[in-house]
Design a protein around this motif. Structure first.
Motif, PDB file in Angstrom:
ATOM      1  N   THR A  82       4.037   3.062  -5.400  1.00 44.63           N
ATOM      2  CA  THR A  82       5.076   3.814  -4.689  1.00 44.63           C
ATOM      3  C   THR A  82       4.952   3.753  -3.177  1.00 44.63           C
ATOM      4  OG1 THR A  82       3.815   5.910  -4.668  1.00 44.63           O
ATOM      5  CG2 THR A  82       5.201   5.460  -6.605  1.00 44.63           C
ATOM      6  N   ILE A  83       3.884   3.149  -2.662  1.00 45.96           N
ATOM      7  CA  ILE A  83       3.673   3.133  -1.216  1.00 45.96           C
ATOM      8  C   ILE A  83       2.755   1.977  -0.842  1.00 45.96           C
ATOM      9  CG2 ILE A  83       1.646   4.654  -1.269  1.00 45.96           C
ATOM     10  CD1 ILE A  83       2.772   6.000   1.296  1.00 45.96           C
ATOM     11  N   ASP A  84       2.859   1.531   0.387  1.00 43.91           N
ATOM     12  CA  ASP A  84       1.975   0.501   0.927  1.00 43.91           C
ATOM     13  C   ASP A  84       0.576   1.114   1.094  1.00 43.91           C
ATOM     14  OD1 ASP A  84       0.550  -1.297   2.538  1.00 43.91           O
ATOM     15  OD2 ASP A  84       2.327  -1.896   3.664  1.00 43.91           O
ATOM     16  N   MET A  85      -0.395   0.620   0.318  1.00 47.17           N
ATOM     17  CA  MET A  85      -1.721   1.225   0.317  1.00 47.17           C
ATOM     18  C   MET A  85      -2.541   0.904   1.570  1.00 47.17           C
ATOM     19  SD  MET A  85      -1.893   3.189  -2.261  1.00 47.17           S
ATOM     20  CE  MET A  85      -3.638   3.554  -2.415  1.00 47.17           C
ATOM     21  N   SER A  86      -1.982   0.116   2.483  1.00 44.15           N
ATOM     22  CA  SER A  86      -2.667  -0.124   3.754  1.00 44.15           C
ATOM     23  C   SER A  86      -2.364   0.980   4.764  1.00 44.15           C
ATOM     24  CB  SER A  86      -2.252  -1.482   4.344  1.00 44.15           C
ATOM     25  OG  SER A  86      -0.899  -1.452   4.780  1.00 44.15           O
ATOM     26  N   TYR A  87      -1.483   1.909   4.407  1.00 45.40           N
ATOM     27  CA  TYR A  87      -1.124   3.002   5.312  1.00 45.40           C
ATOM     28  C   TYR A  87      -2.302   3.951   5.507  1.00 45.40           C
ATOM     29  CZ  TYR A  87       3.854   1.705   5.310  1.00 45.40           C
ATOM     30  OH  TYR A  87       5.049   1.060   5.489  1.00 45.40           O
ATOM     31  N   GLU A  88      -2.186   4.769   6.549  1.00 47.32           N
ATOM     32  CA  GLU A  88      -3.244   5.715   6.907  1.00 47.32           C
ATOM     33  C   GLU A  88      -3.516   6.710   5.770  1.00 47.32           C
ATOM     34  OE1 GLU A  88      -5.006   5.684   9.727  1.00 47.32           O
ATOM     35  OE2 GLU A  88      -3.931   3.914  10.463  1.00 47.32           O
ATOM     36  N   PRO A  89      -4.778   7.157   5.629  1.00 51.82           N
ATOM     37  CA  PRO A  89      -5.133   8.080   4.544  1.00 51.82           C
ATOM     38  C   PRO A  89      -4.275   9.344   4.488  1.00 51.82           C
ATOM     39  CG  PRO A  89      -7.122   7.223   5.566  1.00 51.82           C
ATOM     40  CD  PRO A  89      -5.977   6.727   6.395  1.00 51.82           C
ATOM     41  N   GLU A  90      -3.890   9.896   5.640  1.00 53.29           N
ATOM     42  CA  GLU A  90      -3.074  11.119   5.620  1.00 53.29           C
ATOM     43  C   GLU A  90      -1.683  10.864   5.060  1.00 53.29           C
ATOM     44  OE1 GLU A  90      -4.054  14.286   6.205  1.00 53.29           O
ATOM     45  OE2 GLU A  90      -6.049  13.408   6.351  1.00 53.29           O
ATOM     46  N   VAL A  91      -1.174   9.652   5.261  1.00 46.42           N
ATOM     47  CA  VAL A  91       0.134   9.282   4.691  1.00 46.42           C
ATOM     48  C   VAL A  91       0.017   9.168   3.174  1.00 46.42           C
ATOM     49  CG1 VAL A  91       2.027   7.608   4.734  1.00 46.42           C
ATOM     50  CG2 VAL A  91       0.700   8.047   6.813  1.00 46.42           C
ATOM     51  N   ASP A 139      -9.554  -3.689   1.333  1.00 45.36           N
ATOM     52  CA  ASP A 139      -8.335  -3.062   0.805  1.00 45.36           C
ATOM     53  C   ASP A 139      -8.646  -1.763   0.067  1.00 45.36           C
ATOM     54  OD1 ASP A 139      -6.930  -5.129   1.856  1.00 45.36           O
ATOM     55  OD2 ASP A 139      -6.624  -6.194  -0.027  1.00 45.36           O
ATOM     56  N   ALA A 140      -9.636  -1.804  -0.814  1.00 41.12           N
ATOM     57  CA  ALA A 140     -10.116  -0.613  -1.532  1.00 41.12           C
ATOM     58  C   ALA A 140      -8.976   0.211  -2.116  1.00 41.12           C
ATOM     59  CB  ALA A 140     -10.968   0.254  -0.598  1.00 41.12           C
ATOM     60  N   MET A 271      16.189   9.506   2.144  1.00 40.32           N
ATOM     61  CA  MET A 271      15.946  10.953   2.146  1.00 40.32           C
ATOM     62  C   MET A 271      14.450  11.249   2.044  1.00 40.32           C
ATOM     63  SD  MET A 271      18.982  12.420  -0.305  1.00 40.32           S
ATOM     64  CE  MET A 271      20.698  11.982  -0.028  1.00 40.32           C
ATOM     65  N   GLY A 272      14.055  12.407   2.597  1.00 39.22           N
ATOM     66  CA  GLY A 272      12.663  12.842   2.499  1.00 39.22           C
ATOM     67  C   GLY A 272      11.769  12.115   3.487  1.00 39.22           C
ATOM     68  N   MET A 273      10.549  11.826   3.073  1.00 43.92           N
ATOM     69  CA  MET A 273       9.590  11.187   3.965  1.00 43.92           C
ATOM     70  C   MET A 273       9.859   9.696   4.095  1.00 43.92           C
ATOM     71  SD  MET A 273       5.385  11.136   3.915  1.00 43.92           S
ATOM     72  CE  MET A 273       5.166   9.894   2.631  1.00 43.92           C
ATOM     73  N   ASP A 274      10.069   9.252   5.315  1.00 40.62           N
ATOM     74  CA  ASP A 274      10.143   7.826   5.625  1.00 40.62           C
ATOM     75  C   ASP A 274       8.694   7.344   5.726  1.00 40.62           C
ATOM     76  OD1 ASP A 274      10.064   5.398   7.035  1.00 40.62           O
ATOM     77  OD2 ASP A 274      11.841   5.861   8.221  1.00 40.62           O
ATOM     78  N   GLN A 275       8.238   6.599   4.725  1.00 43.86           N
ATOM     79  CA  GLN A 275       6.839   6.206   4.655  1.00 43.86           C
ATOM     80  C   GLN A 275       6.413   5.363   5.852  1.00 43.86           C
ATOM     81  OE1 GLN A 275       6.920   4.222   0.854  1.00 43.86           O
ATOM     82  NE2 GLN A 275       6.399   6.079  -0.287  1.00 43.86           N
ATOM     83  N   TYR A 276       7.264   4.451   6.252  1.00 42.61           N
ATOM     84  CA  TYR A 276       6.920   3.570   7.374  1.00 42.61           C
ATOM     85  C   TYR A 276       6.750   4.379   8.655  1.00 42.61           C
ATOM     86  CZ  TYR A 276       7.164  -0.229  10.776  1.00 42.61           C
ATOM     87  OH  TYR A 276       6.884  -1.099  11.814  1.00 42.61           O
ATOM     88  N   TYR A 277       7.704   5.270   8.936  1.00 46.47           N
ATOM     89  CA  TYR A 277       7.619   6.045  10.173  1.00 46.47           C
ATOM     90  C   TYR A 277       6.502   7.082  10.096  1.00 46.47           C
ATOM     91  CZ  TYR A 277       8.984   8.415  14.428  1.00 46.47           C
ATOM     92  OH  TYR A 277       8.978   8.945  15.698  1.00 46.47           O
ATOM     93  N   ALA A 278       6.245   7.606   8.903  1.00 43.20           N
ATOM     94  CA  ALA A 278       5.128   8.541   8.727  1.00 43.20           C
ATOM     95  C   ALA A 278       3.824   7.864   9.134  1.00 43.20           C
ATOM     96  CB  ALA A 278       5.049   9.013   7.277  1.00 43.20           C
ATOM     97  N   ASN A 279       3.676   6.604   8.760  1.00 44.51           N
ATOM     98  CA  ASN A 279       2.470   5.870   9.130  1.00 44.51           C
ATOM     99  C   ASN A 279       2.393   5.669  10.638  1.00 44.51           C
ATOM    100  OD1 ASN A 279       0.067   4.451   8.053  1.00 44.51           O
ATOM    101  ND2 ASN A 279       1.012   2.658   8.996  1.00 44.51           N
TER     102      ASN A 279
END
Length: 317
Positions: A82-91, A139-140, A271-279
């Motif tokens: 559901t999300i790019d796993m390279s994003y920051e841990p808080e995202v 990657d982990a 709608m909701g959280m924009d994952q890219y911008y959240a990162n």
């Protein structure tokens, strides 16, 4: 005489030496296998224990049979899809909370503690397959998914004491949408300017001229997403048109020449959280943690911790 005895003993020793060597080798292998088997059995018991103690469950069924998982384990398996796993841990933590909130909202609404995976558009990735997603040692994926779920265990997003469904998109069209119908008053229209720089932001689709006699966008929302589209006299929502035609987004620009060229901006419903911008927000230090992130995309969210396990069933769990 003594020399003869020594020679006989030495000969017997040499004859029996290969036997003892093989015997000790096999014993070592047996002990090693028993250790591995014990560790495997312990792992299976841990999984069964988690399932037994979990208060919420998800059922998966396919041609191979039926499998039941505790919700937290299920979340760990669907997070990488559901999300790019390279994003920051808080995202990743924010994403875990959105998914948990969605499932527990649906359970609460239906008055059940078990849902079927097939009713949701997410893919559960078993742990072995999660490891295959790790193209590089850093990657982990497995560890990141596990930590995001465990470090937010039971945390959900609420409004007025009620769990609200987690909503998210990969990339908005420069800003997220609020719900014009007010069915989801917790959604906020949040600016996401850096999303327009994302690699997957712009898509152009080609459709033959005979796909429609006429197609046009009748109404858009404040962010430019199509609310109503008319195709050959049939009106439908922008999201329905998007899904029917395999478009990345309902932000649609239709160009008619010899054929149709449809341009879309963003990826997802917006709608909701924009994952890219959240990162971007976390990476650039504009937001500190998942709470600040989710408060940027949702109206005054409250966070509550739900009990996910019946710990009384096993004091050591």
């Amino acid at each position: 005489m003594h020399r003869m005895k020594h020679k006989i003993l030495l000969l017997l020793f040499l004859l029996w030496l290969p036997y003892f060597a093989v015997l000790f080798y096999k014993e070592g292998i047996r002990e090693k296998n028993m250790a591995v088997e014990t560790a495997f059995m312990k792992s299976e018991r841990d999984v069964e224990k988690e399932l037994e103690n979990s208060l919420y469950h998800v059922i998966m069924e396919d041609s191979r049979g039926r499998c039941e998982l505790g919700l937290e384990e299920y979340l760990t398996g669907i997070l990488p899809s559901t999300i790019d796993m390279s994003y920051e841990p808080e995202v990743l933590k924010a994403q875990a909370i959105l998914l948990r909130s969605l499932f527990l909202h649906e359970m609460d609404k239906a008055g059940v503690v078990m849902l079927r995976a097939e009713d949701f558009p997410y893919t559960y990735i078993p742990e072995n397959d999660r490891q295959q997603l790790e193209a590089n040692p850093g990657d982990a994926v497995c560890q990141k998914a596990l930590e995001a779920v465990r470090q937010t265990e039971g945390i959900v997003m609420c409004e007025d004491g009620r769990i609200i469904p987690g909503t998210f998109c990969a990339i908005s069209a420069g800003g997220t949408r609020c719900d014009a119908s007010f069915r989801h008053p917790w959604l906020k229209s949040a600016d996401c300017p850096e999303s327009m720089e994302a690699e997957d932001y712009l898509h152009v689709y080609h459709f033959p001229s005979d796909t429609w006699r006429e197609v046009k966008v009748l109404e858009t929302d404040q962010r430019g997403y199509a609310v109503t589209v008319e195709a050959d006299g049939e009106k439908m929502s922008g999201e329905a048109f998007r899904q029917q035609n395999g478009l990345a987004s309902a932000w649609i620009r239709i160009n008619r020449g010899e054929d149709y060229l449809i341009e879309t901006h963003g990826n997802g419903h917006g709608m909701g959280m924009d994952q890219y911008y959240a990162n971007c927000l976390i990476r650039e230090g504009k937001k500190e943690d998942y709470r600040e992130l989710l408060a940027y995309f949702f109206k005054d969210p409250a966070f509550e911790k739900i009990t996910m396990y019946d710990c009384s069933a096993n004091e050591n769990f």
